[in-house]
Design a protein around this motif. Structure first.
Motif, PDB file in Angstrom:
ATOM      1  N   GLN A 136      -8.472   2.962  -7.865  1.00  0.00           N
ATOM      2  CA  GLN A 136      -9.388   3.176  -6.560  1.00  0.00           C
ATOM      3  C   GLN A 136      -8.555   3.547  -5.279  1.00  0.00           C
ATOM      4  O   GLN A 136      -9.307   4.421  -4.604  1.00  0.00           O
ATOM      5  CB  GLN A 136     -10.386   2.169  -6.440  1.00  0.00           C
ATOM      6  N   ARG A 137      -7.510   3.135  -4.966  1.00  0.00           N
ATOM      7  CA  ARG A 137      -6.824   3.420  -3.707  1.00  0.00           C
ATOM      8  C   ARG A 137      -6.374   4.591  -3.787  1.00  0.00           C
ATOM      9  O   ARG A 137      -6.488   5.403  -2.790  1.00  0.00           O
ATOM     10  CB  ARG A 137      -5.746   2.289  -3.651  1.00  0.00           C
ATOM     11  N   VAL A 138      -5.944   5.331  -4.913  1.00  0.00           N
ATOM     12  CA  VAL A 138      -5.534   6.733  -4.981  1.00  0.00           C
ATOM     13  C   VAL A 138      -6.637   7.535  -4.756  1.00  0.00           C
ATOM     14  O   VAL A 138      -6.659   8.573  -4.244  1.00  0.00           O
ATOM     15  CB  VAL A 138      -4.709   6.930  -6.449  1.00  0.00           C
ATOM     16  N   GLU A 139      -7.862   7.237  -5.384  1.00  0.00           N
ATOM     17  CA  GLU A 139      -9.034   8.016  -5.271  1.00  0.00           C
ATOM     18  C   GLU A 139      -9.515   7.998  -3.770  1.00  0.00           C
ATOM     19  O   GLU A 139      -9.986   9.049  -3.237  1.00  0.00           O
ATOM     20  CB  GLU A 139     -10.154   7.445  -6.174  1.00  0.00           C
ATOM     21  N   HIS A 140      -9.404   6.880  -3.230  1.00  0.00           N
ATOM     22  CA  HIS A 140      -9.496   6.756  -1.714  1.00  0.00           C
ATOM     23  C   HIS A 140      -8.959   7.569  -0.675  1.00  0.00           C
ATOM     24  O   HIS A 140      -9.429   7.864   0.243  1.00  0.00           O
ATOM     25  CB  HIS A 140      -9.582   5.196  -1.477  1.00  0.00           C
ATOM     26  N   GLY A 141      -7.764   7.744  -1.197  1.00  0.00           N
ATOM     27  CA  GLY A 141      -6.973   8.681  -0.475  1.00  0.00           C
ATOM     28  C   GLY A 141      -5.593   8.018   0.108  1.00  0.00           C
ATOM     29  O   GLY A 141      -5.552   6.661   0.630  1.00  0.00           O
ATOM     30  N   ARG A 163      -6.350  -7.547  -3.307  1.00  0.00           N
ATOM     31  CA  ARG A 163      -6.951  -7.604  -1.862  1.00  0.00           C
ATOM     32  C   ARG A 163      -6.329  -6.778  -1.124  1.00  0.00           C
ATOM     33  O   ARG A 163      -6.909  -5.835  -0.529  1.00  0.00           O
ATOM     34  CB  ARG A 163      -7.527  -8.782  -1.433  1.00  0.00           C
ATOM     35  N   ASP A 164      -5.002  -6.930  -1.206  1.00  0.00           N
ATOM     36  CA  ASP A 164      -4.135  -6.157  -0.207  1.00  0.00           C
ATOM     37  C   ASP A 164      -4.084  -4.543  -0.507  1.00  0.00           C
ATOM     38  O   ASP A 164      -4.052  -3.742   0.437  1.00  0.00           O
ATOM     39  CB  ASP A 164      -2.879  -6.786  -0.117  1.00  0.00           C
ATOM     40  N   LEU A 165      -3.935  -4.193  -1.852  1.00  0.00           N
ATOM     41  CA  LEU A 165      -4.148  -3.101  -2.250  1.00  0.00           C
ATOM     42  C   LEU A 165      -5.173  -2.112  -1.784  1.00  0.00           C
ATOM     43  O   LEU A 165      -5.257  -1.126  -1.545  1.00  0.00           O
ATOM     44  CB  LEU A 165      -4.178  -3.045  -3.659  1.00  0.00           C
ATOM     45  N   SER A 166      -6.307  -2.850  -1.453  1.00  0.00           N
ATOM     46  CA  SER A 166      -7.506  -2.207  -1.028  1.00  0.00           C
ATOM     47  C   SER A 166      -7.710  -1.934   0.590  1.00  0.00           C
ATOM     48  O   SER A 166      -8.117  -1.068   0.919  1.00  0.00           O
ATOM     49  CB  SER A 166      -8.745  -2.687  -1.543  1.00  0.00           C
ATOM     50  N   ASN A 167      -7.033  -3.026   0.915  1.00  0.00           N
ATOM     51  CA  ASN A 167      -7.274  -2.975   2.509  1.00  0.00           C
ATOM     52  C   ASN A 167      -6.302  -2.622   3.638  1.00  0.00           C
ATOM     53  O   ASN A 167      -6.623  -2.464   4.670  1.00  0.00           O
ATOM     54  CB  ASN A 167      -7.614  -4.320   2.805  1.00  0.00           C
ATOM     55  N   LEU A 168      -4.932  -2.672   3.154  1.00  0.00           N
ATOM     56  CA  LEU A 168      -4.110  -2.574   4.334  1.00  0.00           C
ATOM     57  C   LEU A 168      -3.554  -1.227   4.165  1.00  0.00           C
ATOM     58  O   LEU A 168      -3.565  -0.291   3.278  1.00  0.00           O
ATOM     59  CB  LEU A 168      -2.825  -3.558   3.991  1.00  0.00           C
ATOM     60  N   MET A 174       0.895   6.383  -8.264  1.00  0.00           N
ATOM     61  CA  MET A 174       0.414   7.218  -9.652  1.00  0.00           C
ATOM     62  C   MET A 174       1.521   6.724 -10.738  1.00  0.00           C
ATOM     63  O   MET A 174       1.020   6.568 -11.960  1.00  0.00           O
ATOM     64  CB  MET A 174       0.050   8.514  -9.495  1.00  0.00           C
ATOM     65  N   ALA A 175       2.670   7.106 -10.673  1.00  0.00           N
ATOM     66  CA  ALA A 175       3.680   6.826 -11.585  1.00  0.00           C
ATOM     67  C   ALA A 175       3.773   5.216 -11.900  1.00  0.00           C
ATOM     68  O   ALA A 175       3.881   4.959 -13.171  1.00  0.00           O
ATOM     69  CB  ALA A 175       5.131   7.277 -11.065  1.00  0.00           C
ATOM     70  N   PHE A 176       3.566   4.455 -10.938  1.00  0.00           N
ATOM     71  CA  PHE A 176       3.616   2.866 -11.012  1.00  0.00           C
ATOM     72  C   PHE A 176       2.285   2.723 -11.876  1.00  0.00           C
ATOM     73  O   PHE A 176       2.518   1.732 -12.960  1.00  0.00           O
ATOM     74  CB  PHE A 176       3.610   2.192  -9.790  1.00  0.00           C
ATOM     75  N   MET A 177       1.174   3.146 -11.596  1.00  0.00           N
ATOM     76  CA  MET A 177       0.091   2.957 -12.545  1.00  0.00           C
ATOM     77  C   MET A 177       0.198   3.296 -13.744  1.00  0.00           C
ATOM     78  O   MET A 177      -0.165   2.460 -14.657  1.00  0.00           O
ATOM     79  CB  MET A 177      -1.194   3.505 -12.007  1.00  0.00           C
ATOM     80  N   LYS A 178       0.950   4.407 -14.310  1.00  0.00           N
ATOM     81  CA  LYS A 178       1.099   4.787 -15.597  1.00  0.00           C
ATOM     82  C   LYS A 178       2.045   3.721 -16.184  1.00  0.00           C
ATOM     83  O   LYS A 178       1.770   3.426 -17.541  1.00  0.00           O
ATOM     84  CB  LYS A 178       1.597   6.092 -15.504  1.00  0.00           C
TER      85      LYS A 178
END
Length: 159
Positions: A136-141, A95-100, A152-156
Motif C-alpha cells: 500500500q505504501r508503494v502504491e501510495h507513492g 502504523r509507521d509504514l503508513s504514516n511517516l 519493493m525488493a524487501f517486500m519480495k
C-alpha cells in the motif's frame, strides 16, 4: 504528511567517544531518529543503515530500542531481550509504514524491520499484514526511486 524537506542534517559522523557503551549507542540512535523525522533526509537513513551494518552493538541496540519503546520489553540496565514475539513492536512499525516520511520509511525497511525479523520471524504474527502495508505504501507513492526499489525488493524478500 508533508514531503517538504528542511535543511539537510547529516547523521553524526561518529558515535560518541564511549562507543563501546550501550548508552552511547542508544543516544546515537535517538539522535538519528530525530534527524530522520525532522528532516526527511533519505541520505541520513542510508548512512545510519551503513553504521548498523558495521557495528553489531548498534544493530542489537536497534532491536532493544524498538522493543522497549513499544512495550514488548521492559527497560533494564542490561539491555536484555526476553520476548520471543514482538507483537506491539510489529504493530507500531506497521502504523509507521503508513504514516511517516520517506527517510523514516528507509530506516524501517533497512534497519528496523530486518532487526525485528531476525529476532521474531513471524513479525509478531503480523508478517502478512507487513507485506500488505508495504504494498500500500508503494502504491501510495514513494518519491525517491532508490527507496521505492529497495522497498519493493524487501517486500519480495519477506514473502
Amino acid at each position: 504528511m508533508s514531503t517538504t524537506r528542511c535543511r539537510a542534517v547529516a547523521v553524526p559522523v561518529q558515535i560518541p567517544a564511549v562507543a563501546g557503551e550501550r548508552s552511547s549507542a542508544f543516544a546515537y540512535r535517538s539522535s538519528v531518529i530525530g534527524i530522520l523525522l525532522h528532516t526527511n533526509d533519505v541520505e541520513a537513513a542510508v548512512a545510519y543503515q551503513r553504521e548498523l551494518d558495521a557495528r553489531p552493538l548498534l544493530r542489537r541496540n536497534e532491536l532493544w530500542s524498538l522493543a522497549t519503546f513499544c512495550g514488548d520489553e521492559p527497560q533494564t540496565p542490561q539491555f536484555a531481550l526476553t520476548a520471543k514475539q514482538l507483537k506491539r513492536t510489529a504493530a507500531e512499525v506497521i502504523r509507521d509504514l503508513s504514516n511517516l516520511n520517506d527517510a523514516y520509511l528507509h530506516y524501517l525497511v533497512t534497519a528496523a524491520i530486518p532487526a525485528v525479523l531476525e529476532h521474531d520471524p513471524s513479525f509478531g504474527s503480523l508478517r502478512a499484514q507487513l507485506g500488505t502495508t508495504m504494498e500500500q505504501r508503494v502504491e501510495h507513492g514513494i518519491a525517491d526511486a532508490r527507496l521505492r526499489a529497495a522497498t519493493m525488493a524487501f517486500m519480495k524478500s519477506i514473502r
